[in-house]
Design a protein around this motif. Structure first.
Motif, PDB file in Angstrom:
ATOM      1  N   TYR A 210       8.173 -11.717  24.988  1.00  0.00           N
ATOM      2  CA  TYR A 210       8.092 -10.255  24.989  1.00  0.00           C
ATOM      3  C   TYR A 210       8.802 -10.117  25.855  1.00  0.00           C
ATOM      4  CZ  TYR A 210       6.685  -7.397  28.895  1.00  0.00           C
ATOM      5  OH  TYR A 210       6.336  -6.420  29.829  1.00  0.00           O
ATOM      6  N   HIS A 211       9.848  -8.761  25.343  1.00  0.00           N
ATOM      7  CA  HIS A 211      10.785  -8.496  26.452  1.00  0.00           C
ATOM      8  C   HIS A 211      10.093  -7.984  27.503  1.00  0.00           C
ATOM      9  CE1 HIS A 211      14.879  -6.529  26.718  1.00  0.00           C
ATOM     10  NE2 HIS A 211      14.815  -7.253  25.269  1.00  0.00           N
ATOM     11  N   PRO A 212      10.546  -8.019  28.727  1.00  0.00           N
ATOM     12  CA  PRO A 212       9.642  -7.047  29.539  1.00  0.00           C
ATOM     13  C   PRO A 212      10.279  -5.250  30.530  1.00  0.00           C
ATOM     14  CG  PRO A 212      11.549  -8.545  30.401  1.00  0.00           C
ATOM     15  CD  PRO A 212      11.595  -8.649  29.318  1.00  0.00           C
ATOM     16  N   GLU A 213      12.058  -5.452  29.430  1.00  0.00           N
ATOM     17  CA  GLU A 213      12.262  -4.351  30.063  1.00  0.00           C
ATOM     18  C   GLU A 213      12.213  -3.231  28.668  1.00  0.00           C
ATOM     19  OE1 GLU A 213      17.512  -2.556  29.770  1.00  0.00           O
ATOM     20  OE2 GLU A 213      16.581  -4.709  28.937  1.00  0.00           O
ATOM     21  N   TYR A 214      12.018  -3.816  27.517  1.00  0.00           N
ATOM     22  CA  TYR A 214      11.458  -2.498  26.673  1.00  0.00           C
ATOM     23  C   TYR A 214      10.095  -3.211  26.268  1.00  0.00           C
ATOM     24  CZ  TYR A 214      16.996  -2.456  26.130  1.00  0.00           C
ATOM     25  OH  TYR A 214      18.058  -3.388  26.493  1.00  0.00           O
ATOM     26  N   HIS A 215       9.282  -3.548  26.669  1.00  0.00           N
ATOM     27  CA  HIS A 215       7.964  -3.109  26.622  1.00  0.00           C
ATOM     28  C   HIS A 215       7.434  -3.937  25.366  1.00  0.00           C
ATOM     29  CE1 HIS A 215       7.682  -2.108  30.901  1.00  0.00           C
ATOM     30  NE2 HIS A 215       8.631  -1.769  30.781  1.00  0.00           N
ATOM     31  N   PHE A 216       8.049  -4.760  24.183  1.00  0.00           N
ATOM     32  CA  PHE A 216       7.799  -5.323  23.020  1.00  0.00           C
ATOM     33  C   PHE A 216       7.015  -6.439  23.079  1.00  0.00           C
ATOM     34  CE2 PHE A 216      12.196  -5.359  21.842  1.00  0.00           C
ATOM     35  CZ  PHE A 216      12.229  -7.360  21.654  1.00  0.00           C
ATOM     36  N   ALA A 217       6.255  -6.853  21.735  1.00  0.00           N
ATOM     37  CA  ALA A 217       6.486  -8.685  21.850  1.00  0.00           C
ATOM     38  C   ALA A 217       6.100  -8.941  20.541  1.00  0.00           C
ATOM     39  CB  ALA A 217       4.908  -9.128  22.624  1.00  0.00           C
ATOM     40  N   LEU A 218       6.268 -10.069  20.343  1.00  0.00           N
ATOM     41  CA  LEU A 218       6.108 -10.489  19.074  1.00  0.00           C
ATOM     42  C   LEU A 218       5.753 -11.769  19.068  1.00  0.00           C
ATOM     43  CD1 LEU A 218       9.782 -11.815  17.545  1.00  0.00           C
ATOM     44  CD2 LEU A 218       9.313 -10.433  19.343  1.00  0.00           C
ATOM     45  N   ALA A 219       4.675 -12.217  18.017  1.00  0.00           N
ATOM     46  CA  ALA A 219       3.984 -13.349  18.297  1.00  0.00           C
ATOM     47  C   ALA A 219       3.552 -13.777  16.596  1.00  0.00           C
ATOM     48  CB  ALA A 219       2.091 -12.613  18.439  1.00  0.00           C
TER      49      ALA A 219
END
Length: 514
Positions: A210-219
Motif C-alpha cells: 500500500y502506498h499511503p500518499e497516493y492511495h493505491f495498493a497492489l496484491a
C-alpha cells in the motif's frame, strides 16, 4: 448501426471475448434473444484456451438458460460474426472465420483503429449491456416482458461497474426500466466466491503493498486462474483508503504476468493506468474508466530477474511505475480564491488563451414550472452524475447540440441567449430525446412539448485554451475534472468564472472570434 441491419444474414455467430465476464455473456444473450425473435438461429460462443469456471457465471448460464458454447473455431465460416463487449483483433479475442464482421462494444477505441461498417460502439456507457439495451429499445423489443433477459442485463452492469460504483446517464436509465428477478440476482451475488477462491484472496491480501500518499495498493495472486484477479481487485476497491487497486498473477502457459486495474475515482482512469504500466513492454492493455487489464511479457521480465522470481519482479515494476504515475500531481485551480486570468492559461495549457464565441447553432430551453408544480424535486441525468433540483420560477433547462440537458437560471439564460417561441425540434426515438425526471416517482418527462429554440448571443464570448495536463477546477463548490485535450475557459467579462468544456463539446459548439 441498428439491429435490423443484421437480419439480412443467415449463418450468424455471436462472439464474446475469451474468458468471458458477466457483461459479455449478458450482452451476447440479449443479442441472441433478439435474433431468435426475428426467426434467426444464431450461435453464442467464446474462444481461448480456458473454459468458464467461475461459480457465479456458471450459475448465471444455468439459471438464465444461456446457450453459451466454448469453441476453438466454428464448424464453418460464419456469414456474419458479431463480437460483443470486444473487437476482433484484440489480444483477448480468438480469431474465428467469417465473411462479414460486426461489432457491439463500449470500450474506448485505440488510436488509428479501423472499425467494420457494421458497428455500434458507445463509450458513454459503462457496460456493453447498456449498449445492447439501447439498441433493443430502438428496435422495439419488449425487454420489460422478459424477466430473464432483464436479470441478465442488470447483473452484467452490476458486475462490470463493481456493484454500480461507476455508472453513466444511460446506465441509470436502464436500471430504472428493468424488471428483473431479485431471487436470481441475490443467488448470483452470493456466488462470487468459492472457499478456495477465498483462501487465494486471503493470501493476496497478506502480501498486499500500500502506498499511503497516493492511495493505491497492489496484491500478488498466487493462482493461474485469471478471474481471481478481478475478484481480488474488486474486493480491494471496497477499502475506504484505496482509490486505485492492482492485482497481478503469473500465467505460465501464456508466458506473461497478467495485471488487473480498478479505479473508483473520476480523477483516474483504469485504462490510462494500465497503458502506463505496460508501456514499452508490448503495450498490451485496455479497458475503460473503472476497470482494465494488461499483460507484462515474461521474456522482458526475465531480463531483469536473475533469481527467477518473476512475480516479485513484476510487483516491483508495477509499484515503481504506479509511484511514477502519481508523483506528477493532478493540478487544481480554484479560480476565485486564487484569481484566474487568461494570461495564466499557459500554466495548464498548450498555448495562450484566445477569444472564442458560440457557433450560431440553435439550442433549446424549457422552464421547470411549465413541467412541474413549484417545489417538485426534479432529477437531472448528467454525464457527471445525477442532480436534484426543485422546480421554481427561475429554474430552466438548457438543451445543447448533443441533446444533453443542464440546469440554468432564467436570468443567465436571457443574458447569454436570444429566446424564441419557436418549437425546438426533437428528432429520433424517445430513448434519445432530452428528458428530466420526477425524482420521487422516477418518471421521465420529455422536454419536447415545452422546449423552445434559443440562440447564443454574439456578446457571449470566452477566453479558451486547450489543456496539456489533467486539471480540476472548482466550479460552484464542485471540483470538475478536465483531461488533456479538454478546454479551460472563462467568461470574457468575468475571468474568475472559469470551468472545463470537454474537447468534443467545445469543437462542436465554439469557433474563434474574429
Amino acid at each position: 448501426m441498428i439491429l435490423e441491419d443484421l437480419l439480412r444474414y443467415e449463418n450468424i455467430v455471436i462472439q464474446c471475448h475469451d474468458d468471458p465476464d458477466a457483461d459479455a455473456v449478458a450482452s451476447g444473450y440479449a443479442l441472441l434473444k433478439y435474433l431468435r425473435s426475428r426467426g434467426k438461429s444464431p450461435r453464442l460462443v467464446y474462444g481461448g484456451g480456458r473454459s468458464v469456471t467461475k461459480t457465479n457465471l456458471l450459475l448465471m448460464i444455468e439459471k438464465l438458460s444461456i446457450p453459451l458454447e466454448h469453441v476453438r473455431r466454428t464448424d464453418c465460416d460464419a456469414e456474419l460474426l458479431i463480437t460483443v463487449d470486444c473487437r476482433a483483433g484484440q489480444r483477448n479475442v480468438s480469431a474465428l472465420p467469417h465473411q462479414t464482421l460486426a461489432v457491439i462494444d463500449h470500450h474506448e477505441l485505440d488510436r488509428g483503429e479501423v472499425l467494420p461498417e457494421l458497428r455500434e460502439v458507445r463509450t458513454d456507457c459503462s457496460a456493453c449491456v447498456t449498449v445492447m439495451w439501447a439498441m433493443l429499445k430502438k428496435a422495439g423489443f419488449p425487454i420489460e416482458e422478459d424477466r430473464l433477459l432483464s436479470t441478465a442485463l442488470y447483473y452484467g452492469l452490476y458486475m462490470d461497474t463493481q456493484k454500480f460504483k461507476g455508472t453513466e446517464r444511460l446506465d441509470r436509465e436502464m436500471l430504472d426500466a428493468l424488471r428483473f428477478d431479485w431471487d436470481i440476482v441475490l443467488l448470483l451475488q452470493s456466488a462470487a466466491l468459492e472457499l478456495d477462491d477465498f483462501r487465494t484472496a486471503g493470501s493476496a491480501f497478506m502480501n498486499l503493498r500500500y502506498h499511503p500518499e497516493y492511495h493505491f495498493a497492489l496484491a500478488p495472486v498466487y493462482a493461474s486462474e485469471p478471474y481471481m484477479l478481478g475478484i481480488v481487485s474488486d474486493m480491494m476497491m471496497d477499502v475506504h483508503e484505496l482509490s486505485v487497486c492492482v492485482a497481478y498473477c503469473l500465467l505460465e502457459r501464456e508466458r506473461c504476468v497478467k495485471v488487473s486495474v480498478r479505479c473508483c475515482s473520476r480523477r483516474d482512469r483504469a485504462d490510462d493506468l494500465v497503458h502506463w504500466l505496460v508501456r514499452d513492454m508490448g503495450n498490451d492493455g485496455g479497458g475503460d474508466r473503472t476497470k482494465a487489464a494488461g499483460r507484462l511479457p515474461l521474456a522482458l521480465l526475465e531480463k531483469s530477474c536473475p533469481d527467477g522470481n518473476l512475480l516479485y519482479t513484476a510487483g516491483e515494476l508495477i509499484f515503481q511505475r504506479l509511484s511514477d504515475y502519481f508523483r506528477v500531481p493532478l493540478k487544481r485551480l480554484s479560480p476565485r480564491e486564487d484569481p484566474y486570468e487568461p494570461a495564466r492559461a499557459e500554466e495548464f495549457c498548450r498555448g495562450k488563451a484566445e477569444l472564442y464565441h458560440k457557433k450560431k447553432v440553435p439550442a433549446g430551453y424549457a422552464r421547470a414550472m411549465d413541467l412541474f408544480p413549484e417545489g417538485t424535486e426534479i432529477l437531472l441525468r448528467t454525464p457527471e452524475g445525477d442532480l436534484i433540483k426543485k422546480a421554481s420560477p427561475e429554474l430552466c433547462f438548457l438543451i445543447d447540440e448533443k441533446r444533453e440537458v443542464s440546469h440554468i437560471t432564467e436570468a443567465v439564460l436571457r443574458k447569454n441567449y436570444e429566446l424564441t417561441d419557436e418549437e425546438f425540434p426533437m428528432e429520433g426515438d424517445w430513448l434519445w430525446q432530452p428528458k428530466v425526471y420526477h425524482a420521487g416517482k422516477k418518471e421521465a418527462v420529455l422536454l419536447a412539448p415545452r422546449a423552445k429554440k434559443c440562440v447564443a448571443r454574439d456578446t457571449s464570448r470566452i477566453w479558451a485554451a486547450q489543456l496539456n495536463c489533467r486539471l480540476e477546477v472548482l466550479v460552484w463548490g464542485d471540483w470538475r475534472l478536465g483531461e488533456i485535450g479538454d478546454w479551460l475557459v472563462c467568461q470574457e467579462d468575468d475571468h474568475q468564472n472559469a470551468y472545463i468544456i470537454p474537447q468534443s463539446a467545445f469543437e462542436q459548439s465554439y469557433e474563434r472570434a474574429e
